[in-house]
Design an enzyme around this catalytic site. Structure first.
Site, PDB file in Angstrom:
ATOM      1  N   THR A  25       0.963  -1.056   0.064  1.00 26.46           N
ATOM      2  CA  THR A  25       0.000  -0.090   0.008  1.00 26.46           C
ATOM      3  C   THR A  25       0.951   1.235  -0.034  1.00 26.46           C
ATOM      4  O   THR A  25       1.824   1.339   0.862  1.00 26.46           O
ATOM      5  CB  THR A  25      -0.772  -0.130   1.232  1.00 26.46           C
ATOM      6  N   HIS A 175      -7.380 -10.358  -1.437  1.00 18.56           N
ATOM      7  CA  HIS A 175      -6.704 -10.129  -0.206  1.00 18.56           C
ATOM      8  C   HIS A 175      -7.271 -10.911   0.950  1.00 18.56           C
ATOM      9  O   HIS A 175      -8.236 -10.385   1.471  1.00 18.56           O
ATOM     10  CB  HIS A 175      -6.494  -8.649  -0.031  1.00 18.56           C
ATOM     11  N   ASN A 178      -3.665 -10.969   6.390  1.00 18.30           N
ATOM     12  CA  ASN A 178      -3.236  -9.488   7.122  1.00 18.30           C
ATOM     13  C   ASN A 178      -4.346  -8.698   8.299  1.00 18.30           C
ATOM     14  O   ASN A 178      -4.415  -7.409   8.113  1.00 18.30           O
ATOM     15  CB  ASN A 178      -2.665  -8.609   6.484  1.00 18.30           C
ATOM     16  N   TYR A 180      -7.730  -8.309   7.087  1.00 18.24           N
ATOM     17  CA  TYR A 180      -8.726  -7.571   6.543  1.00 18.24           C
ATOM     18  C   TYR A 180     -10.081  -8.473   6.440  1.00 18.24           C
ATOM     19  O   TYR A 180      -9.959  -9.485   7.023  1.00 18.24           O
ATOM     20  CB  TYR A 180      -8.389  -7.010   5.174  1.00 18.24           C
ATOM     21  N   ASN A 235      -3.305  -6.442  12.603  1.00 17.69           N
ATOM     22  CA  ASN A 235      -4.390  -5.868  12.782  1.00 17.69           C
ATOM     23  C   ASN A 235      -5.439  -6.669  13.710  1.00 17.69           C
ATOM     24  O   ASN A 235      -6.534  -6.917  13.686  1.00 17.69           O
ATOM     25  CB  ASN A 235      -5.212  -5.722  11.379  1.00 17.69           C
TER      26      ASN A 235
END
Length: 356
Positions: A25, A175, A178, A180, A235
């Site tokens: 990102t 994705h 991580n 999300y 996260n």
């Protein structure tokens, strides 16, 4: 012996080598339209020597945005703007996949249109803060998705995949890593549902399976990859025993004939060969090298059969011509390990693309 510099067929497309630029990102889609810029076209074209580029995370809908200035693929303007990026990469001889990333509970209402709040499989607040234009802010409790909203989110992924093809991308990467949204459905600490979208292993893998099925139906399985990160705590994810869930997930997806599986490896490296064994297709590995960045030693993972392709993150930022440098043994520009690690950009400074 197969090496990282040998070509490979990926979904019917012949790639020049087996080196992947990992998704990172960059937060460069400045402006209200969340559209990519000319700087982004230059940045990706400089790195077209990779066998495959996977873009930064791209939100498939307004509600999928969790960071400032990240690009989308849900408007006509975004599709037109991404075409300048894909054209630049293709002119330079490269191949590029769009990573579709719905951040789920990771985000903040200040990053969304008025009245919207982040969503998730359950109303479980993540620990920590997210960066916004006003500075760091505490995560908020997400809205638990209803059945209808889950169905709409799946449709959003499929629509974004169609937009990616219209924008000239060679394919998409989902994705599922991580922390999300897809990962949030897989993880027991973020998915407390007792309906068909949670509870047992079959319920927790359902969202990942149905998103993947919808996207493959939309654009063809040969254009679809999936990224996972079993046991990754980023996260505020907790997966103490990920083996059962991820082996079940791969067994369910094995028959779809996807372009690839992309594993972001964690400290539990014993799981990697087990996932490799059950996955019938192309296996992309982003190896666990913490606290160091992935370096030339990782090339041996292709030679010994541990992976079909190797993903490099930080080193690609500092060395746009990384495949040439790896082939010649260096020299390598030094990546900023305080800012970049593991294939994702954790800061939001607009770093210029390097050309040296």
């Amino acid at each position: 012996m197969t090496t990282a510099f040998d070509p490979i067929d990926l979904g019917g497309k012949r790639l020049a080598n087996r080196l992947v630029m990992a998704p990172m990102t960059r937060s460069r889609a400045h402006g209200p339209g969340a559209e990519p810029t000319e700087l982004m076209a230059t940045y990706y074209a400089q790195r077209a020597g990779a066998g495959l580029i996977v873009t930064e995370g791209i939100q498939p809908s307004l509600l999928g945005q969790g960071y400032p200035d990240t690009p989308g693929l849900h408007t006509a303007g975004q599709v037109r703007a991404w075409r300048t990026v894909t054209d630049a990469v293709h002119r330079a001889g490269g191949a590029i996949y769009a990573q579709l990333m719905h951040t789920g509970r990771i985000g903040h209402p200040s990053l969304l249109p008025d009245g919207l709040v982040p969503v998730g499989p359950s109303a479980v607040t993540a620990k920590g803060q997210v960066f916004t234009h006003e500075g760091p802010k505490e995560f908020v409790a997400p809205k638990e998705l209803t059945e209808a909203e889950i169905r709409q989110t799946i449709a959003d992924f499929a629509d974004a995949a169609r937009n990616a093809v219209a924008a000239g991308f060679d394919g998409v990467e989902l994705h599922g890593a991580n922390g999300y949204l897809i990962h949030q459905f897989l993880a027991p600490n973020t998915n407390h549902r007792t309906d068909a979208w949670g509870g047992d292993t079959e319920g927790r893998i359902r969202f990942a399976v149905e998103v993947t099925e919808a996207v493959t139906e939309a654009i063809g399985s040969d254009r679809v990859g999936l990224r996972i990160s079993p046991g990754n705590q980023y996260n505020d994810i907790s997966e103490d025993h990920p083996d059962e869930v991820y082996l079940a997930l791969l067994e369910r997806l094995a028959g779809l004939d996807l372009a690839y599986l992309h594993l972001m490896e964690g400290p539990n490296r014993d799981l990697t060969p087990r996932l490799r064994k059950v996955w019938p297709g192309t296996f992309v590995l982003n190896p666990f090298t913490y606290p160091d960045v992935t370096g030339p030693d990782a090339l041996g993972l292709i030679e010994d059969g541990s992976a079909d392709m190797i993903a490099y993150g930080s080193l690609f930022l500092a060395n746009p011509d990384l495949p040439r440098r790896l082939a010649s043994g260096g020299p390598f520009n030094t990546a900023d390990k305080a800012t970049f690690y593991g294939g994702d950009h954790r800061g939001y400074t607009d770093y210029p693309a390097l050309s040296a």
